[in-house]
Design an enzyme around this catalytic site. Sequence first.
Site, PDB file in Angstrom:
ATOM      1  N   SER A  17     -14.496 -27.525 -23.260  1.00 37.16           N
ATOM      2  CA  SER A  17     -15.571 -26.551 -23.087  1.00 37.16           C
ATOM      3  C   SER A  17     -14.953 -25.165 -23.004  1.00 37.16           C
ATOM      4  CB  SER A  17     -16.383 -26.833 -21.810  1.00 37.16           C
ATOM      5  OG  SER A  17     -15.577 -26.679 -20.649  1.00 37.16           O
TER       6      SER A  17
ATOM      7  N   ILE B 105     -13.392 -21.501 -23.087  1.00 38.12           N
ATOM      8  CA  ILE B 105     -12.431 -20.816 -23.944  1.00 38.12           C
ATOM      9  C   ILE B 105     -11.578 -21.803 -24.733  1.00 38.12           C
ATOM     10  CG2 ILE B 105     -10.347 -19.370 -23.874  1.00 38.12           C
ATOM     11  CD1 ILE B 105     -11.751 -17.731 -21.693  1.00 38.12           C
TER      12      ILE B 105
ATOM     13  N   SER C 104      -4.878 -14.941 -16.785  1.00 35.92           N
ATOM     14  CA  SER C 104      -6.103 -14.336 -16.256  1.00 35.92           C
ATOM     15  C   SER C 104      -5.796 -12.941 -15.742  1.00 35.92           C
ATOM     16  CB  SER C 104      -6.655 -15.187 -15.110  1.00 35.92           C
ATOM     17  OG  SER C 104      -7.614 -14.472 -14.347  1.00 35.92           O
TER      18      SER C 104
ATOM     19  N   TYR D  26      -5.308 -19.690  -7.839  1.00 35.06           N
ATOM     20  CA  TYR D  26      -5.507 -19.509  -9.267  1.00 35.06           C
ATOM     21  C   TYR D  26      -4.757 -18.270  -9.755  1.00 35.06           C
ATOM     22  CZ  TYR D  26      -8.085 -19.242 -13.695  1.00 35.06           C
ATOM     23  OH  TYR D  26      -8.433 -19.191 -15.026  1.00 35.06           O
TER      24      TYR D  26
ATOM     25  N   LYS E 271      -1.497 -17.981 -12.255  1.00 34.84           N
ATOM     26  CA  LYS E 271      -1.626 -17.230 -13.493  1.00 34.84           C
ATOM     27  C   LYS E 271      -0.543 -16.151 -13.580  1.00 34.84           C
ATOM     28  CE  LYS E 271      -4.922 -19.486 -15.401  1.00 34.84           C
ATOM     29  NZ  LYS E 271      -4.720 -20.166 -16.694  1.00 34.84           N
TER      30      LYS E 271
ATOM     31  N   THR F 248     -18.183 -18.978 -19.024  1.00 32.16           N
ATOM     32  CA  THR F 248     -17.799 -20.361 -19.307  1.00 32.16           C
ATOM     33  C   THR F 248     -18.280 -21.275 -18.181  1.00 32.16           C
ATOM     34  OG1 THR F 248     -15.682 -20.223 -18.136  1.00 32.16           O
ATOM     35  CG2 THR F 248     -15.716 -19.506 -20.437  1.00 32.16           C
TER      36      THR F 248
END
Length: 307
Positions: free
Chosen positions: A46, A48, A168, A194, A198, A229
């Site tokens: 799903s 990107i 990100s 996260y 990244k 998304t």
Amino acid sequence: MLDTIADRLVVPGYSRLGYRLRRGSWTDPAPDALRGARAVVTGAGSGIGQATALGLAQLGADVVLVVRDERKGEAARAEITAAVPGATVEVRLCDLSDLDSVRRFAAEIDRLDVLVHNAGVLPEKRIETGAGHELTFATHVLGPLLLTDLLRAKLAAAPDPRVVFVSSGGMYTQRLRADDPEYREGTYKGATAYARTKRMQVVLVPLLTERYAQDGIKVHGMHPGWADTPGVAGSLPGFHRLTRAFLRTPEEGADTVVWLAATNPAPGRFWHDRRERPTHVLPTTGEKPEDVVAFWQYCTSAAGILP
């Protein structure tokens, strides 16, 4: 000048406004730029990842959708083949957080030209994998590192191989935590984990560029801006609610990934909207050489590869 200002102000640069501001000056890859190439895209069920796979297929690539959920993978495959009749699209299962799963998957791949590291997670609480690694770190750093190294010889056999890490813009808020890569200290926050991992992906890009230079493997990093998304909607509902009107489509977010795969920009750099971007915007996030060394040593040891 407008591009740089929009990038530094974040909201105009990362939103659909930034994409549309820049889009008019671009020259797209040739329609058959990836004819005959084989691309592996992780997290392709799903968002990107799926949009990246679609973009690569539209340029002629055979695409392998790497997913944890076979049902989602098959649904994505159906949508891509409906949009690109005649495209060769496979679905393969692999959990990037599980290093044994990564090893099994790598053994199944006989050839590839492009490897896109897009799979991502954003858990609410700290979770450890069966091997004792923090889930976000394992998914974003250890799994991709191991997979790339296991596929090194197969990438090197390709005429123009490249690897793309989908990072990100949130990584700009974090420094490299070589002292606590598994997030064992302090109060765990999913969004912080996260962003930290990244940042780690961005640090890996020049390290892997140097490691694979003799093999001709080009390694790139990029961030997609803010895209609408399922992952963003599910993991960051408040952010999604506030910014939905300005979010990019998944295809707009994936554009630079496809561009990096299909053109020949300089490796070892960090990109957004087809332009090289700085890896730091805050003075407190710069890496010390000794931290980079410690980070690399920890990751290679944890992933079970030679440093």
